[in-house]
Scaffold this active site. Structure first.
Site, PDB file in Angstrom:
ATOM      1  N   ASP A   1       0.407   4.704   4.065  1.00 52.56           N
ATOM      2  CA  ASP A   1      -0.702   5.204   3.255  1.00 52.56           C
ATOM      3  C   ASP A   1      -1.914   5.528   4.116  1.00 52.56           C
ATOM      4  O   ASP A   1      -2.557   6.549   3.937  1.00 52.56           O
ATOM      5  CB  ASP A   1      -1.055   4.190   2.142  1.00 52.56           C
ATOM      6  CG  ASP A   1      -1.266   2.771   2.666  1.00 52.56           C
ATOM      7  OD1 ASP A   1      -0.934   2.497   3.842  1.00 52.56           O
ATOM      8  OD2 ASP A   1      -1.761   1.928   1.896  1.00 52.56           O
TER       9      ASP A   1
ATOM     10  N   LYS B   1      -7.280   7.869   9.681  1.00 56.87           N
ATOM     11  CA  LYS B   1      -8.689   7.581   9.976  1.00 56.87           C
ATOM     12  C   LYS B   1      -8.816   7.307  11.479  1.00 56.87           C
ATOM     13  O   LYS B   1      -8.757   6.152  11.905  1.00 56.87           O
ATOM     14  CB  LYS B   1      -9.164   6.361   9.180  1.00 56.87           C
ATOM     15  CG  LYS B   1      -9.019   6.516   7.666  1.00 56.87           C
ATOM     16  CD  LYS B   1      -9.961   5.600   6.883  1.00 56.87           C
ATOM     17  CE  LYS B   1      -9.889   4.151   7.241  1.00 56.87           C
ATOM     18  NZ  LYS B   1     -10.690   3.292   6.329  1.00 56.87           N
TER      19      LYS B   1
ATOM     20  N   GLY C   1       0.786  -1.235   0.000  1.00 54.72           N
ATOM     21  CA  GLY C   1       0.000   0.000   0.000  1.00 54.72           C
ATOM     22  C   GLY C   1       0.815   1.281   0.000  1.00 54.72           C
ATOM     23  O   GLY C   1       0.449   2.265  -0.636  1.00 54.72           O
TER      24      GLY C   1
ATOM     25  N   ASP D   1      -5.605   3.189  10.438  1.00 53.83           N
ATOM     26  CA  ASP D   1      -7.006   2.997  10.829  1.00 53.83           C
ATOM     27  C   ASP D   1      -7.038   2.647  12.319  1.00 53.83           C
ATOM     28  O   ASP D   1      -7.066   3.537  13.161  1.00 53.83           O
ATOM     29  CB  ASP D   1      -7.588   1.903   9.927  1.00 53.83           C
ATOM     30  CG  ASP D   1      -9.067   1.677  10.135  1.00 53.83           C
ATOM     31  OD1 ASP D   1      -9.731   2.562  10.689  1.00 53.83           O
ATOM     32  OD2 ASP D   1      -9.583   0.605   9.728  1.00 53.83           O
TER      33      ASP D   1
ATOM     34  N   ARG E   1      -5.322   0.012  -6.516  1.00 49.17           N
ATOM     35  CA  ARG E   1      -4.178   0.747  -5.945  1.00 49.17           C
ATOM     36  C   ARG E   1      -3.688   1.819  -6.913  1.00 49.17           C
ATOM     37  O   ARG E   1      -3.117   2.815  -6.511  1.00 49.17           O
ATOM     38  CB  ARG E   1      -3.006  -0.207  -5.671  1.00 49.17           C
ATOM     39  CG  ARG E   1      -3.270  -1.262  -4.616  1.00 49.17           C
ATOM     40  CD  ARG E   1      -1.958  -1.966  -4.266  1.00 49.17           C
ATOM     41  NE  ARG E   1      -2.162  -3.233  -3.584  1.00 49.17           N
ATOM     42  CZ  ARG E   1      -2.341  -3.371  -2.272  1.00 49.17           C
ATOM     43  NH1 ARG E   1      -2.369  -2.314  -1.495  1.00 49.17           N
ATOM     44  NH2 ARG E   1      -2.502  -4.565  -1.734  1.00 49.17           N
TER      45      ARG E   1
HETATM   46  P1  IMP Z   1      -4.725  -0.592  10.753  1.00 47.68           P
HETATM   47  O1  IMP Z   1      -6.153  -0.868  11.129  1.00 47.68           O
HETATM   48  O2  IMP Z   1      -4.339   0.825  11.083  1.00 47.68           O
HETATM   49  O3  IMP Z   1      -3.792  -1.596  11.354  1.00 47.68           O
HETATM   50  O4  IMP Z   1      -4.621  -0.738   9.195  1.00 47.68           O
HETATM   51  C1  IMP Z   1      -4.475  -2.028   8.666  1.00 47.68           C
HETATM   52  C2  IMP Z   1      -4.458  -2.046   7.177  1.00 47.68           C
HETATM   53  O5  IMP Z   1      -5.802  -2.046   6.737  1.00 47.68           O
HETATM   54  C3  IMP Z   1      -3.821  -0.892   6.435  1.00 47.68           C
HETATM   55  O6  IMP Z   1      -2.437  -0.999   6.311  1.00 47.68           O
HETATM   56  C4  IMP Z   1      -4.485  -1.050   5.082  1.00 47.68           C
HETATM   57  O7  IMP Z   1      -3.854  -2.075   4.325  1.00 47.68           O
HETATM   58  C5  IMP Z   1      -5.863  -1.514   5.471  1.00 47.68           C
HETATM   59  N1  IMP Z   1      -6.839  -0.416   5.462  1.00 47.68           N
HETATM   60  C6  IMP Z   1      -7.277   0.348   6.481  1.00 47.68           C
HETATM   61  N2  IMP Z   1      -8.196   1.237   6.060  1.00 47.68           N
HETATM   62  C7  IMP Z   1      -8.316   1.026   4.723  1.00 47.68           C
HETATM   63  C8  IMP Z   1      -9.119   1.620   3.696  1.00 47.68           C
HETATM   64  O8  IMP Z   1      -9.908   2.560   3.901  1.00 47.68           O
HETATM   65  N3  IMP Z   1      -8.963   1.126   2.445  1.00 47.68           N
HETATM   66  C9  IMP Z   1      -8.089   0.110   2.144  1.00 47.68           C
HETATM   67  N4  IMP Z   1      -7.338  -0.479   3.069  1.00 47.68           N
HETATM   68  C10 IMP Z   1      -7.448  -0.024   4.346  1.00 47.68           C
HETATM   69 MG    MG Z   2      -4.475  -3.522   2.321  1.00 45.28          MG
END
Ligand code: IMP
Ligand code: MG
Length: 181
Positions: A102, A133, A48, A105, A167
């Site tokens: 990128d 986010k 990503g 979340d 992507r």
């Molecule tokens: P985390 O929840 O911050 O650990 O994010 C985990 C992974 O989820 C990120 O590295 C992305 O690959 C994916 N991700 C989180 N939010 C999105 C989104 O809105 N679109 C696509 N992938 C996402």
């Molecule tokens: Mg992903």
């Protein structure tokens, strides 16, 4: 109200290409200023972060190197459980490291990577995220550079995928809930 332009699968374009590029340039300008004269290393998580890091590094008018790690979710694990499948190629001890993400979340992925990077004893460790986010944040992440704060929607484009696709979109689009299922 003006109609928002559409992307694939009925998505709405939420950050257009020009806005995206302007913000990436500004982040690069700030990083170059803040890290002047330092041994700067940009590190991202495949796949990503690939699109953001390549534009960001060209917006930083200073010597730097880039490196990549790769993660895989545990198939049996709960949400956010990952393991490293590709480690750094370069030694980062004593260097100024910026983790380039990128999207953040829940924060669990960034938190895991930061812990790993910290164990290699960099001189400084910072985070530059394009899309923050915060709505579902579980693990606090110290963000030094933030492109955009986004609501809790599923985003595609500029590195962000839905099942490996989209992507390559040069903008960020938000999918309607029924497209993500
Ligand atoms: P985390 O929840 O911050 O650990 O994010 C985990 C992974 O989820 C990120 O590295 C992305 O690959 C994916 N991700 C989180 N939010 C999105 C989104 O809105 N679109 C696509 N992938 C996402
Ligand atoms: Mg992903």
């Amino acid at each position: 109200m003006t109609q928002q332009p559409l992307g694939p699968l009925g998505s709405r374009i939420v950050v257009d290409q020009a806005t995206l590029q302007a913000t990436v340039s500004e982040l690069g300008r700030r990083i170059a200023e803040d890290y002047e004269g330092e041994d700067l290393r940009l590190i991202t998580v495949l796949k990503g972060g690939l699109f953001f890091i390549t534009d960001l590094c060209r917006a930083i008018n200073a010597p730097l190197s880039i490196d990549f790690v790769s993660l895989q979710p545990y198939s049996q694990g709960g949400a956010g459980l990952v393991r490293l499948t590709k480690d750094l190629s370069d030694d980062i001890e004593g260097a100024c490291v910026i983790l380039v993400e990128d999207v953040i979340d829940t924060g669990l992925t960034a938190n895991y990577v930061l812990k790993h990077l910290r164990s290699h004893r960099p001189k400084r460790l910072d985070v530059c995220v394009l899309l923050d986010k915060p709505a579902r944040r579980i693990a606090e992440v110290p963000i030094g550079y933030r492109g955009f704060e986004m609501p809790d929607e599923f985003l595609i484009g500029y590195g962000l995928d839905l099942n490996g696709r989209y992507r390559n979109l040069p903008y960020i689009a938000a999918l309607p809930d029924d497209a993500v299922l």
